[in-house]
Design a protein around this motif. Structure first.
Motif, PDB file in Angstrom:
ATOM      1  N   PRO A 162      27.618  20.066 -14.274  1.00 41.48           N
ATOM      2  CA  PRO A 162      27.461  18.640 -13.983  1.00 41.48           C
ATOM      3  C   PRO A 162      28.768  17.896 -14.260  1.00 41.48           C
ATOM      4  O   PRO A 162      29.406  18.116 -15.292  1.00 41.48           O
ATOM      5  CB  PRO A 162      26.348  18.209 -14.943  1.00 41.48           C
ATOM      6  N   GLU A 163      29.160  17.029 -13.310  1.00 39.01           N
ATOM      7  CA  GLU A 163      30.439  16.320 -13.419  1.00 39.01           C
ATOM      8  C   GLU A 163      30.282  14.845 -13.097  1.00 39.01           C
ATOM      9  O   GLU A 163      29.324  14.435 -12.439  1.00 39.01           O
ATOM     10  CB  GLU A 163      31.466  16.926 -12.476  1.00 39.01           C
ATOM     11  N   VAL A 164      31.277  14.067 -13.542  1.00 36.54           N
ATOM     12  CA  VAL A 164      31.338  12.629 -13.295  1.00 36.54           C
ATOM     13  C   VAL A 164      32.705  12.301 -12.717  1.00 36.54           C
ATOM     14  O   VAL A 164      33.730  12.730 -13.252  1.00 36.54           O
ATOM     15  CB  VAL A 164      31.139  11.825 -14.598  1.00 36.54           C
ATOM     16  N   ALA A 165      32.727  11.535 -11.630  1.00 39.03           N
ATOM     17  CA  ALA A 165      33.980  11.035 -11.055  1.00 39.03           C
ATOM     18  C   ALA A 165      34.107   9.560 -11.425  1.00 39.03           C
ATOM     19  O   ALA A 165      33.128   8.807 -11.338  1.00 39.03           O
ATOM     20  CB  ALA A 165      33.970  11.198  -9.539  1.00 39.03           C
ATOM     21  N   TYR A 166      35.311   9.145 -11.850  1.00 36.66           N
ATOM     22  CA  TYR A 166      35.538   7.776 -12.290  1.00 36.66           C
ATOM     23  C   TYR A 166      36.973   7.386 -11.968  1.00 36.66           C
ATOM     24  O   TYR A 166      37.817   8.242 -11.692  1.00 36.66           O
ATOM     25  CB  TYR A 166      35.244   7.626 -13.789  1.00 36.66           C
ATOM     26  N   VAL A 167      37.250   6.103 -12.010  1.00 31.89           N
ATOM     27  CA  VAL A 167      38.580   5.595 -11.659  1.00 31.89           C
ATOM     28  C   VAL A 167      39.404   5.343 -12.923  1.00 31.89           C
ATOM     29  O   VAL A 167      38.912   4.768 -13.891  1.00 31.89           O
ATOM     30  CB  VAL A 167      38.467   4.294 -10.841  1.00 31.89           C
ATOM     31  N   THR A 168      40.663   5.788 -12.882  1.00 34.34           N
ATOM     32  CA  THR A 168      41.643   5.496 -13.924  1.00 34.34           C
ATOM     33  C   THR A 168      42.817   4.787 -13.242  1.00 34.34           C
ATOM     34  O   THR A 168      42.864   4.728 -12.009  1.00 34.34           O
ATOM     35  CB  THR A 168      42.151   6.793 -14.598  1.00 34.34           C
ATOM     36  N   PRO A 169      43.775   4.298 -13.987  1.00 33.49           N
ATOM     37  CA  PRO A 169      44.956   3.707 -13.348  1.00 33.49           C
ATOM     38  C   PRO A 169      45.695   4.691 -12.439  1.00 33.49           C
ATOM     39  O   PRO A 169      46.375   4.289 -11.504  1.00 33.49           O
ATOM     40  CB  PRO A 169      45.828   3.278 -14.533  1.00 33.49           C
ATOM     41  N   GLU A 170      45.546   5.989 -12.690  1.00 37.44           N
ATOM     42  CA  GLU A 170      46.200   7.014 -11.872  1.00 37.44           C
ATOM     43  C   GLU A 170      45.369   7.413 -10.655  1.00 37.44           C
ATOM     44  O   GLU A 170      45.822   8.207  -9.840  1.00 37.44           O
ATOM     45  CB  GLU A 170      46.485   8.262 -12.715  1.00 37.44           C
ATOM     46  N   GLY A 171      44.145   6.927 -10.541  1.00 35.67           N
ATOM     47  CA  GLY A 171      43.281   7.277  -9.411  1.00 35.67           C
ATOM     48  C   GLY A 171      41.963   7.865  -9.900  1.00 35.67           C
ATOM     49  O   GLY A 171      41.597   7.731 -11.060  1.00 35.67           O
ATOM     50  N   ILE A 172      41.266   8.538  -8.999  1.00 32.40           N
ATOM     51  CA  ILE A 172      39.972   9.121  -9.342  1.00 32.40           C
ATOM     52  C   ILE A 172      40.178  10.401 -10.144  1.00 32.40           C
ATOM     53  O   ILE A 172      40.997  11.243  -9.790  1.00 32.40           O
ATOM     54  CB  ILE A 172      39.149   9.410  -8.066  1.00 32.40           C
ATOM     55  N   ARG A 173      39.432  10.528 -11.210  1.00 29.56           N
ATOM     56  CA  ARG A 173      39.426  11.723 -12.047  1.00 29.56           C
ATOM     57  C   ARG A 173      37.998  12.246 -12.115  1.00 29.56           C
ATOM     58  O   ARG A 173      37.052  11.481 -11.990  1.00 29.56           O
ATOM     59  CB  ARG A 173      39.918  11.424 -13.470  1.00 29.56           C
ATOM     60  N   ILE A 174      37.867  13.547 -12.362  1.00 28.13           N
ATOM     61  CA  ILE A 174      36.547  14.172 -12.500  1.00 28.13           C
ATOM     62  C   ILE A 174      36.516  14.892 -13.839  1.00 28.13           C
ATOM     63  O   ILE A 174      37.449  15.608 -14.190  1.00 28.13           O
ATOM     64  CB  ILE A 174      36.266  15.147 -11.352  1.00 28.13           C
ATOM     65  N   ALA A 175      35.419  14.678 -14.577  1.00 27.28           N
ATOM     66  CA  ALA A 175      35.251  15.308 -15.884  1.00 27.28           C
ATOM     67  C   ALA A 175      33.861  15.907 -15.983  1.00 27.28           C
ATOM     68  O   ALA A 175      32.931  15.475 -15.291  1.00 27.28           O
ATOM     69  CB  ALA A 175      35.429  14.278 -16.993  1.00 27.28           C
ATOM     70  N   LYS A 176      33.730  16.885 -16.855  1.00 28.40           N
ATOM     71  CA  LYS A 176      32.407  17.418 -17.145  1.00 28.40           C
ATOM     72  C   LYS A 176      31.582  16.310 -17.794  1.00 28.40           C
ATOM     73  O   LYS A 176      32.104  15.512 -18.575  1.00 28.40           O
ATOM     74  CB  LYS A 176      32.499  18.597 -18.109  1.00 28.40           C
ATOM     75  N   VAL A 177      30.294  16.271 -17.484  1.00 25.19           N
ATOM     76  CA  VAL A 177      29.423  15.246 -18.043  1.00 25.19           C
ATOM     77  C   VAL A 177      29.456  15.282 -19.572  1.00 25.19           C
ATOM     78  O   VAL A 177      29.496  14.235 -20.211  1.00 25.19           O
ATOM     79  CB  VAL A 177      27.978  15.405 -17.518  1.00 25.19           C
ATOM     80  N   VAL A 178      29.481  16.481 -20.157  1.00 27.16           N
ATOM     81  CA  VAL A 178      29.468  16.582 -21.624  1.00 27.16           C
ATOM     82  C   VAL A 178      30.725  15.985 -22.258  1.00 27.16           C
ATOM     83  O   VAL A 178      30.699  15.599 -23.419  1.00 27.16           O
ATOM     84  CB  VAL A 178      29.265  18.038 -22.100  1.00 27.16           C
ATOM     85  N   ASP A 179      31.824  15.889 -21.517  1.00 26.55           N
ATOM     86  CA  ASP A 179      33.068  15.318 -22.033  1.00 26.55           C
ATOM     87  C   ASP A 179      33.261  13.850 -21.655  1.00 26.55           C
ATOM     88  O   ASP A 179      34.161  13.185 -22.173  1.00 26.55           O
ATOM     89  CB  ASP A 179      34.272  16.116 -21.520  1.00 26.55           C
ATOM     90  N   PHE A 180      32.464  13.333 -20.747  1.00 25.16           N
ATOM     91  CA  PHE A 180      32.667  11.998 -20.181  1.00 25.16           C
ATOM     92  C   PHE A 180      32.640  10.905 -21.239  1.00 25.16           C
ATOM     93  O   PHE A 180      33.473  10.002 -21.228  1.00 25.16           O
ATOM     94  CB  PHE A 180      31.640  11.734 -19.090  1.00 25.16           C
ATOM     95  N   HIS A 181      31.701  10.945 -22.158  1.00 21.64           N
ATOM     96  CA  HIS A 181      31.606   9.890 -23.172  1.00 21.64           C
ATOM     97  C   HIS A 181      32.860   9.839 -24.042  1.00 21.64           C
ATOM     98  O   HIS A 181      33.265   8.774 -24.484  1.00 21.64           O
ATOM     99  CB  HIS A 181      30.351  10.060 -24.037  1.00 21.64           C
ATOM    100  N   LYS A 182      33.515  10.954 -24.272  1.00 20.21           N
ATOM    101  CA  LYS A 182      34.741  10.987 -25.069  1.00 20.21           C
ATOM    102  C   LYS A 182      35.883  10.274 -24.333  1.00 20.21           C
ATOM    103  O   LYS A 182      36.702   9.600 -24.940  1.00 20.21           O
ATOM    104  CB  LYS A 182      35.162  12.424 -25.355  1.00 20.21           C
ATOM    105  N   LEU A 183      35.908  10.435 -23.016  1.00 22.70           N
ATOM    106  CA  LEU A 183      36.983   9.852 -22.207  1.00 22.70           C
ATOM    107  C   LEU A 183      36.832   8.351 -22.056  1.00 22.70           C
ATOM    108  O   LEU A 183      37.813   7.640 -21.913  1.00 22.70           O
ATOM    109  CB  LEU A 183      36.998  10.499 -20.823  1.00 22.70           C
ATOM    110  N   ARG A 184      35.609   7.854 -22.044  1.00 26.91           N
ATOM    111  CA  ARG A 184      35.359   6.432 -21.792  1.00 26.91           C
ATOM    112  C   ARG A 184      35.265   5.613 -23.066  1.00 26.91           C
ATOM    113  O   ARG A 184      35.072   4.416 -23.000  1.00 26.91           O
ATOM    114  CB  ARG A 184      34.062   6.285 -20.991  1.00 26.91           C
ATOM    115  N   SER A 185      35.413   6.218 -24.223  1.00 21.92           N
ATOM    116  CA  SER A 185      35.322   5.481 -25.503  1.00 21.92           C
ATOM    117  C   SER A 185      36.612   4.767 -25.806  1.00 21.92           C
ATOM    118  O   SER A 185      37.657   5.117 -25.445  1.00 21.92           O
ATOM    119  CB  SER A 185      35.008   6.443 -26.633  1.00 21.92           C
TER     120      SER A 185
END
Length: 75
Positions: free
Chosen positions: A52-75
């Motif tokens: 399972p993955e999540v795609a999201y926007v960063t200043p560098e463009g769209i990034r994709i992360a594993k769902v289990v890691d997503f909360h760490k990236l968005r904190s």
């Protein structure tokens, strides 16, 4: 956008330029992702194993992360 299954084809999220939207799927296999004004294409080689993955926007463009890691990236 949440897809409880396989995601394929061209996928769009972020109406009216909302770059805080994200796209999540159990198996992400899009040909193209669009979130607000950001656009990304699928990688040339598919992954060995899908997770399972999540795609999201960063200043560098769209990034994709594993769902289990997503909360760490968005904190």
């Amino acid at each position: 956008m949440l897809v409880w299954g396989n995601l394929r084809g061209v996928v769009q999220a972020g109406a009216a330029g909302n770059s805080r939207c994200y796209i999540a799927a159990l198996r992400m296999e899009p040909t193209q992702l669009r979130i607000a004004d950001a656009v990304a294409r699928a990688p040339e080689k598919p992954p060995q194993q899908y997770v399972p993955e999540v795609a999201y926007v960063t200043p560098e463009g769209i990034r994709i992360a594993k769902v289990v890691d997503f909360h760490k990236l968005r904190s």
